[in-house]
Write a protein that holds these residues in place. Structure first.
Motif, PDB file in Angstrom:
ATOM      1  N   ILE A 173       0.835  -1.207   0.000  1.00 22.94           N
ATOM      2  CA  ILE A 173       0.000   0.000   0.000  1.00 22.94           C
ATOM      3  C   ILE A 173       0.864   1.250   0.000  1.00 22.94           C
ATOM      4  CG2 ILE A 173      -1.590   1.375   1.413  1.00 22.94           C
ATOM      5  CD1 ILE A 173      -2.861  -1.258   2.287  1.00 22.94           C
ATOM      6  N   LYS A 362      -7.307   1.119   6.693  1.00 26.69           N
ATOM      7  CA  LYS A 362      -7.072   1.660   5.359  1.00 26.69           C
ATOM      8  C   LYS A 362      -8.113   1.194   4.351  1.00 26.69           C
ATOM      9  CE  LYS A 362      -2.065   2.449   5.680  1.00 26.69           C
ATOM     10  NZ  LYS A 362      -2.107   3.845   5.191  1.00 26.69           N
ATOM     11  N   VAL A 364      -8.726  -1.952   3.439  1.00 20.37           N
ATOM     12  CA  VAL A 364      -8.374  -3.187   2.728  1.00 20.37           C
ATOM     13  C   VAL A 364      -9.314  -4.308   3.157  1.00 20.37           C
ATOM     14  CG1 VAL A 364      -6.576  -4.925   2.373  1.00 20.37           C
ATOM     15  CG2 VAL A 364      -5.965  -2.502   2.538  1.00 20.37           C
TER      16      VAL A 364
END
Length: 464
Positions: A173, A362, A364
């Motif tokens: 990322i 985040k 994900v």
């Protein structure tokens, strides 16, 4: 000369300063080395699915499989033992995950499988260093290939590989955000993963007592050592914790008459695991790798076809090495695996719960799946570390009802699943540590759900 399915002559051999690659004539397979650091060489193998569906609304996924150990080979074990297109007899696998995605196997960290280092000082010492090497490999593979960039990459891990997956997810990322990695991260899946060693060792005694595998005395001894490990981890004495973990495994083996750590309904039946490491010259740090491979060996030996080649070492160092052509003559598959484990002793017992938290924060997609009868990474321990997450959706996730899982028209309950926002959990009934081996049908359905594969339009396998 052996006749091996799908093995064809190498048609392309590309030599560049940091990479060596080759492929089959039909383009269905690519493999090669990336020099992730000077004199540190990582081997990868990409299979392209014959089932690929062109659907602009649902791009075809790629699964990056990360094996555990540390030191176990994804190119060997994950590929030929679990989810690749061929089994160890080089026969087609009906349950291969190639039906739902392209498959990328990597021998990680360097020194594992066909990967190797030219200097023993180059073995990684922790999960973060391993993630950095993996990110370097992904840059080499994806940045120059627009076709790969169109496919979402799903990092799917097993066992210790889950720690690599969590750290790699964050490293990838960061590289994507910085513009140094051209890749679409689809999600991270943690299968029976060693994310919180403390929670697993604390689960062993109570679980085995509940299933009558140890008695009260065994439970008391197990809990005592588990509490010691908890304190050692808290104090940052991680190498001491690794040694205590080895001691606990052997204590449980003796008290349970050698329960199999990868399926607590079975006996390990192996003399090595019943011998106290304090009375032998065998390094306690090698015990986990031995158990890890022997359980799969026992499964394979029970199902070998007459005359079949079930010896993974023989297969990889023979027919497969000759097919690949680019493996250096002085490199033997798995020759540095013990060194990989040894080098990571100081990080082996370090938890990676915070990294999972960061992935969730985040946005994900994080999937966790666990086999019902696994002991080494028991579901009881997995549930315990999940409850430690600081993710703001945790309480809502824990309150959600579970959905039963089936396989096709068979209405026997094969598992349960629960999802909330970007966290998903699969309880796989009847499976031990190696879910794709023990429950191939439900594992294939699960991976179709995880990747949202365009090929996933089959008979319903979930029910509300």
């Amino acid at each position: 000369m052996e006749k091996v399915p799908i093995l064809v002559l190498v048609s392309v051999l590309l030599l560049v300063p940091t990479a060596t690659a080759a492929r089959t004539q039909d383009g269905s397979e690519d493999w090669g080395y990336v020099e992730v650091r000077p004199k540190a060489h990582m081997f990868w193998w990409l299979y392209r699915s014959p089932n690929k569906v062109k659907d602009p609304s649902k791009p075809w996924p790629i699964i990056l499989w990360l094996q555990g150990g540390p030191g176990a080979s994804g190119v060997g074990i994950g590929n030929f033992e679990e989810v690749g297109p061929l089994d160890t007899n080089l026969k087609p696998r009906n349950s291969t995950w190639l039906q739902k995605a392209d498959l990328l196997f990597v021998d990680n960290p360097v020194g594992t499988g066909f990967s190797f280092v030219e200097d023993n000082a180059l073995f990684v010492k922790n999960d973060v260093e391993a993630a950095t090497d993996l990110t370097t490999l992904l840059k080499e593979l994806f940045n120059r290939n627009e076709s790969l960039q169109k496919s979402p990459l799903f990092i799917v891990a097993e066992s210790y590989g889950g720690k690599f997956a969590a750290t790699l997810g964050l490293s990838a990322i960061k590289a994507i955000e910085e513009g140094t990695l051209k890749l679409r991260l689809g999600g991270v899946a943690l299968g029976d993963s060693w994310i919180s060693p403390e929670d697993f060792v604390l689960s062993w005694g109570p679980l085995l007592k509940d299933v009558s595998r140890i008695d009260d005395d065994g439970l008391e001894k197990s809990n005592s050592v588990a509490q010691l490990i908890k304190q050692q981890i808290k104090d940052g004495k991680l190498e001491d914790a690794t040694n205590s973990w080895s001691r606990l495994e052997n204590l449980i083996s003796a008290g349970s008459n050698h329960v199999d750590f990868y399926n607590f309904l079975l006996d390990s039946g192996m003399e090595l695991v019943s011998v106290s490491v304090t009375t032998t010259e065998i390094s306690p740090k090698k015990f986990t790798f031995t158990r890890y491979t022997r359980y799969l060996n026992s499964l394979r030996q029970s199902s070998l076809a007459p005359g079949g080649n079930g010896d993974l070492d023989t297969l990889l160092n023979g027919v497969i090495k000759r097919k690949l052509k680019i493996i250096p003559n002085n490199v033997t598959w798995g020759m540095q695996s013990d060194n990989v484990f040894e080098a990571m002793t100081g990080d082996f017992m370090r938890p990676r719960i915070d990294e999972v938290d960061q992935l969730l924060a985040k946005g994900v997609n994080v999937t966790i799946y666990n086999g019902q009868v696994d002991l080494i990474c028991a579901t009881k321990g997995t549930e315990a570390w999940i409850e430690k997450l600081k993710w703001d959706g945790l309480q809502q996730f824990l309150k959600k009802s579970r959905t039963p899982l089936y396989c096709g028209s068979d209405r026997r309950t094969r598992g349960f699943t629960r999802s909330y926002k970007n966290l998903h959990f699969y309880w796989i009934l009847g499976a031990g540590h190696f879910v794709p081996v023990d429950q191939p049908c439900i594992a294939l359905n699960m991976v179709a759900d995880i990747t949202q594969s365009p090929a996933a339009a089959s008979a319903p396998h979930t029910s509300t």
